[in-house]
Write a protein that holds these residues in place. Structure first.
Motif, PDB file in Angstrom:
ATOM      1  N   ARG B  30       0.815  -1.217   0.000  1.00  0.00           N
ATOM      2  CA  ARG B  30       0.000   0.000   0.000  1.00  0.00           C
ATOM      3  C   ARG B  30       0.847   1.263   0.000  1.00  0.00           C
ATOM      4  NH1 ARG B  30       1.620   3.538   4.066  1.00  0.00           N
ATOM      5  NH2 ARG B  30       2.373   2.257   5.783  1.00  0.00           N
ATOM      6  N   ALA B  31       2.128   1.131   0.326  1.00  0.00           N
ATOM      7  CA  ALA B  31       2.984   2.313   0.407  1.00  0.00           C
ATOM      8  C   ALA B  31       4.165   2.167  -0.551  1.00  0.00           C
ATOM      9  CB  ALA B  31       3.513   2.494   1.826  1.00  0.00           C
ATOM     10  N   MET B  32       4.533   3.285  -1.166  1.00  0.00           N
ATOM     11  CA  MET B  32       5.700   3.325  -2.049  1.00  0.00           C
ATOM     12  C   MET B  32       6.514   4.571  -1.749  1.00  0.00           C
ATOM     13  SD  MET B  32       4.199   1.816  -5.657  1.00  0.00           S
ATOM     14  CE  MET B  32       5.830   1.407  -6.312  1.00  0.00           C
ATOM     15  N   TYR B  33       7.830   4.458  -1.934  1.00  0.00           N
ATOM     16  CA  TYR B  33       8.759   5.469  -1.446  1.00  0.00           C
ATOM     17  C   TYR B  33       9.807   5.791  -2.517  1.00  0.00           C
ATOM     18  CZ  TYR B  33       7.154   3.116   2.851  1.00  0.00           C
ATOM     19  OH  TYR B  33       6.401   2.533   3.845  1.00  0.00           O
ATOM     20  N   TRP B  34      10.255   7.052  -2.498  1.00  0.00           N
ATOM     21  CA  TRP B  34      11.453   7.439  -3.248  1.00  0.00           C
ATOM     22  C   TRP B  34      12.525   7.900  -2.264  1.00  0.00           C
ATOM     23  CZ3 TRP B  34      12.512   5.974  -7.866  1.00  0.00           C
ATOM     24  CH2 TRP B  34      11.546   5.913  -8.867  1.00  0.00           C
ATOM     25  N   TYR B  35      13.754   7.389  -2.500  1.00  0.00           N
ATOM     26  CA  TYR B  35      14.912   7.791  -1.724  1.00  0.00           C
ATOM     27  C   TYR B  35      15.998   8.278  -2.680  1.00  0.00           C
ATOM     28  CZ  TYR B  35      13.247   5.147   2.384  1.00  0.00           C
ATOM     29  OH  TYR B  35      12.532   4.676   3.466  1.00  0.00           O
ATOM     30  N   LYS B  36      16.843   9.154  -2.157  1.00  0.00           N
ATOM     31  CA  LYS B  36      18.045   9.587  -2.861  1.00  0.00           C
ATOM     32  C   LYS B  36      19.246   9.120  -2.041  1.00  0.00           C
ATOM     33  CE  LYS B  36      20.566  13.838  -4.075  1.00  0.00           C
ATOM     34  NZ  LYS B  36      20.507  15.325  -4.056  1.00  0.00           N
ATOM     35  N   GLN B  37      20.226   8.525  -2.727  1.00  0.00           N
ATOM     36  CA  GLN B  37      21.411   8.060  -2.014  1.00  0.00           C
ATOM     37  C   GLN B  37      22.676   8.554  -2.716  1.00  0.00           C
ATOM     38  OE1 GLN B  37      22.107   3.781  -1.824  1.00  0.00           O
ATOM     39  NE2 GLN B  37      23.172   3.983   0.120  1.00  0.00           N
ATOM     40  N   LYS B  38      23.445   9.339  -1.997  1.00  0.00           N
ATOM     41  CA  LYS B  38      24.752   9.778  -2.481  1.00  0.00           C
ATOM     42  C   LYS B  38      25.787   8.722  -2.086  1.00  0.00           C
ATOM     43  CE  LYS B  38      25.308  13.742  -3.833  1.00  0.00           C
ATOM     44  NZ  LYS B  38      25.284  14.288  -5.226  1.00  0.00           N
ATOM     45  N   ALA B  39      26.930   8.773  -2.771  1.00  0.00           N
ATOM     46  CA  ALA B  39      27.980   7.777  -2.541  1.00  0.00           C
ATOM     47  C   ALA B  39      28.430   7.775  -1.075  1.00  0.00           C
ATOM     48  CB  ALA B  39      29.158   8.049  -3.449  1.00  0.00           C
ATOM     49  N   LYS B  40      28.553   6.594  -0.532  1.00  0.00           N
ATOM     50  CA  LYS B  40      29.041   6.373   0.823  1.00  0.00           C
ATOM     51  C   LYS B  40      28.145   6.988   1.895  1.00  0.00           C
ATOM     52  CE  LYS B  40      33.889   6.313  -0.702  1.00  0.00           C
ATOM     53  NZ  LYS B  40      33.952   4.859  -0.865  1.00  0.00           N
ATOM     54  N   LYS B  41      26.876   7.196   1.564  1.00  0.00           N
ATOM     55  CA  LYS B  41      25.900   7.744   2.507  1.00  0.00           C
ATOM     56  C   LYS B  41      24.682   6.833   2.574  1.00  0.00           C
ATOM     57  CE  LYS B  41      28.013  11.698   3.335  1.00  0.00           C
ATOM     58  NZ  LYS B  41      28.532  12.045   4.676  1.00  0.00           N
ATOM     59  N   PRO B  42      23.904   6.933   3.658  1.00  0.00           N
ATOM     60  CA  PRO B  42      22.654   6.171   3.698  1.00  0.00           C
ATOM     61  C   PRO B  42      21.598   6.813   2.808  1.00  0.00           C
ATOM     62  CG  PRO B  42      22.870   7.520   5.659  1.00  0.00           C
ATOM     63  CD  PRO B  42      24.157   7.663   4.907  1.00  0.00           C
ATOM     64  N   PRO B  43      20.558   6.073   2.459  1.00  0.00           N
ATOM     65  CA  PRO B  43      19.468   6.660   1.671  1.00  0.00           C
ATOM     66  C   PRO B  43      18.756   7.763   2.463  1.00  0.00           C
ATOM     67  CG  PRO B  43      19.350   4.266   1.643  1.00  0.00           C
ATOM     68  CD  PRO B  43      20.355   4.641   2.681  1.00  0.00           C
ATOM     69  N   GLU B  44      18.315   8.782   1.731  1.00  0.00           N
ATOM     70  CA  GLU B  44      17.533   9.876   2.322  1.00  0.00           C
ATOM     71  C   GLU B  44      16.124   9.834   1.742  1.00  0.00           C
ATOM     72  OE1 GLU B  44      21.392  12.913   2.093  1.00  0.00           O
ATOM     73  OE2 GLU B  44      19.421  13.555   1.396  1.00  0.00           O
ATOM     74  N   LEU B  45      15.139   9.837   2.608  1.00  0.00           N
ATOM     75  CA  LEU B  45      13.750   9.787   2.155  1.00  0.00           C
ATOM     76  C   LEU B  45      13.384  11.069   1.424  1.00  0.00           C
ATOM     77  CD1 LEU B  45      11.065   8.181   2.246  1.00  0.00           C
ATOM     78  CD2 LEU B  45      10.541   9.451   4.350  1.00  0.00           C
ATOM     79  N   MET B  46      12.697  10.891   0.268  1.00  0.00           N
ATOM     80  CA  MET B  46      12.217  12.046  -0.491  1.00  0.00           C
ATOM     81  C   MET B  46      10.689  12.143  -0.383  1.00  0.00           C
ATOM     82  SD  MET B  46      14.468  11.536  -3.944  1.00  0.00           S
ATOM     83  CE  MET B  46      14.010  13.086  -4.708  1.00  0.00           C
ATOM     84  N   PHE B  47      10.011  11.083  -0.821  1.00  0.00           N
ATOM     85  CA  PHE B  47       8.544  11.089  -0.887  1.00  0.00           C
ATOM     86  C   PHE B  47       7.996   9.736  -0.424  1.00  0.00           C
ATOM     87  CE2 PHE B  47       8.369  14.947  -3.310  1.00  0.00           C
ATOM     88  CZ  PHE B  47       9.396  14.884  -4.248  1.00  0.00           C
ATOM     89  N   VAL B  48       6.766   9.800   0.120  1.00  0.00           N
ATOM     90  CA  VAL B  48       6.030   8.591   0.452  1.00  0.00           C
ATOM     91  C   VAL B  48       4.620   8.713  -0.105  1.00  0.00           C
ATOM     92  CG1 VAL B  48       5.152   7.070   2.255  1.00  0.00           C
ATOM     93  CG2 VAL B  48       7.313   8.286   2.610  1.00  0.00           C
ATOM     94  N   TYR B  49       4.178   7.663  -0.786  1.00  0.00           N
ATOM     95  CA  TYR B  49       2.785   7.543  -1.206  1.00  0.00           C
ATOM     96  C   TYR B  49       2.140   6.424  -0.419  1.00  0.00           C
ATOM     97  CZ  TYR B  49       2.725  10.733  -5.173  1.00  0.00           C
ATOM     98  OH  TYR B  49       2.731  11.857  -5.966  1.00  0.00           O
ATOM     99  N   SER B  50       0.971   6.730   0.158  1.00  0.00           N
ATOM    100  CA  SER B  50       0.209   5.740   0.886  1.00  0.00           C
ATOM    101  C   SER B  50      -1.165   5.648   0.251  1.00  0.00           C
ATOM    102  CB  SER B  50       0.097   6.136   2.361  1.00  0.00           C
ATOM    103  OG  SER B  50      -0.623   5.162   3.080  1.00  0.00           O
ATOM    104  N   TYR B  51      -1.537   4.452  -0.199  1.00  0.00           N
ATOM    105  CA  TYR B  51      -2.807   4.262  -0.913  1.00  0.00           C
ATOM    106  C   TYR B  51      -2.944   5.286  -2.050  1.00  0.00           C
ATOM    107  CZ  TYR B  51      -3.938   1.228   3.008  1.00  0.00           C
ATOM    108  OH  TYR B  51      -3.913   0.237   3.956  1.00  0.00           O
TER     109      TYR B  51
END
Lengths: 114, 111
Positions: B30-51
């Motif tokens: 039910r949920a989908m997400y976009w993340y951005k990840q730069k080199a040698k870093k953890p993913p950063e949340l950008m957007f979340v869609y729920s339903y």
């Protein structure tokens, strides 16, 4: 605010040696905890999760993790490391009532020598 | 093999181009997400869609425009990006209160 700390940026082990990757979290209540692994050029794969119950959690690829509330820790372990385990490992946490906001630690890069 | 499919795997674009990243899952999440990840870093949340509705926007610049046409598809429309937007863009999906499953990402390079 929630936070996750992975104190070790880079760890090197010999193949066959045991492994422990450290993770500490900051959160008032019991969070949901995860370990993910990322191989070069790939996405993140879930190794294991802790929601509640037994504090020793078994995951895929022979990994396990132990939740210790008193130490706010969720360390990842493997008794015998394989060369294919070389990757980046991320510990992550979410609030139990809002699992959409996944908070990642900074990651630990594992290097395995033959 | 990943159950979250992202296309393309690699994308090179100029700063004046318009392009889109695509993400697909058929797990009924039910949920989908976009993340951005730069080199040698953890993913950063950008957007979340729920339903299929946008529920979280982490103060992302308007040159990134998400879209959720249906429960299986998530797009990220790109326009007038900057060189610092070069990164690995990861899509993820999940059931309620369950771990997120990630795709292999799109490696984006801005010239």
């Amino acid at each position: 605010a929630q936070s996750v700390t992975q104190p070790d940026i880079h760890i090197t082990v010999s193949e066959g040696a045991s492994l422990e990757l450290r993770c500490n979290y900051s959160y008032g209540a019991t969070p949901y905890l995860f370990w993910y692994v990322q191989s070069p050029g790939q996405g993140l794969q879930l190794l294991l999760k802790y929601f509640s119950g037994d504090t020793l959690v078994q995951g895929i690829k022979g990994f396990e993790a132990e939740f210790k509330r008193s130490q706010s820790s969720f360390n990842l372990r493997k008794p015998s490391v394989h060369w294919s385990d070389a990757a980046e490992y991320f510990c992550a946490v979410v609030r139990s009532y809002n699992t959409d906001k996944l908070i990642f630690g900074t990651g630990t890069r594992l290097q395995v020598f033959p | 093999d990943t159950e979250v499919t992202q296309t393309p795997k690699h994308l090179v674009m100029g700063m004046t181009n318009k392009k889109s990243l695509k993400c697909e899952q058929h797990m009924g999440h039910r949920a989908m997400y976009w993340y951005k990840q730069k080199a040698k870093k953890p993913p950063e949340l950008m957007f979340v869609y729920s339903y299929e509705k946008l529920s979280i926007n982490e103060s992302v610049p308007s040159r990134f425009s998400p879209e959720c046409p249906n429960s299986s598809l998530l797009n990220l429309h790109l326009h007038a990006l900057q060189p610092e937007d070069s990164a690995l863009y990861l899509c993820a999906s999940s059931h309620s209160n369950q771990p997120q499953h990630f795709g292999d990402g799109t490696r984006l390079s801005i010239l």
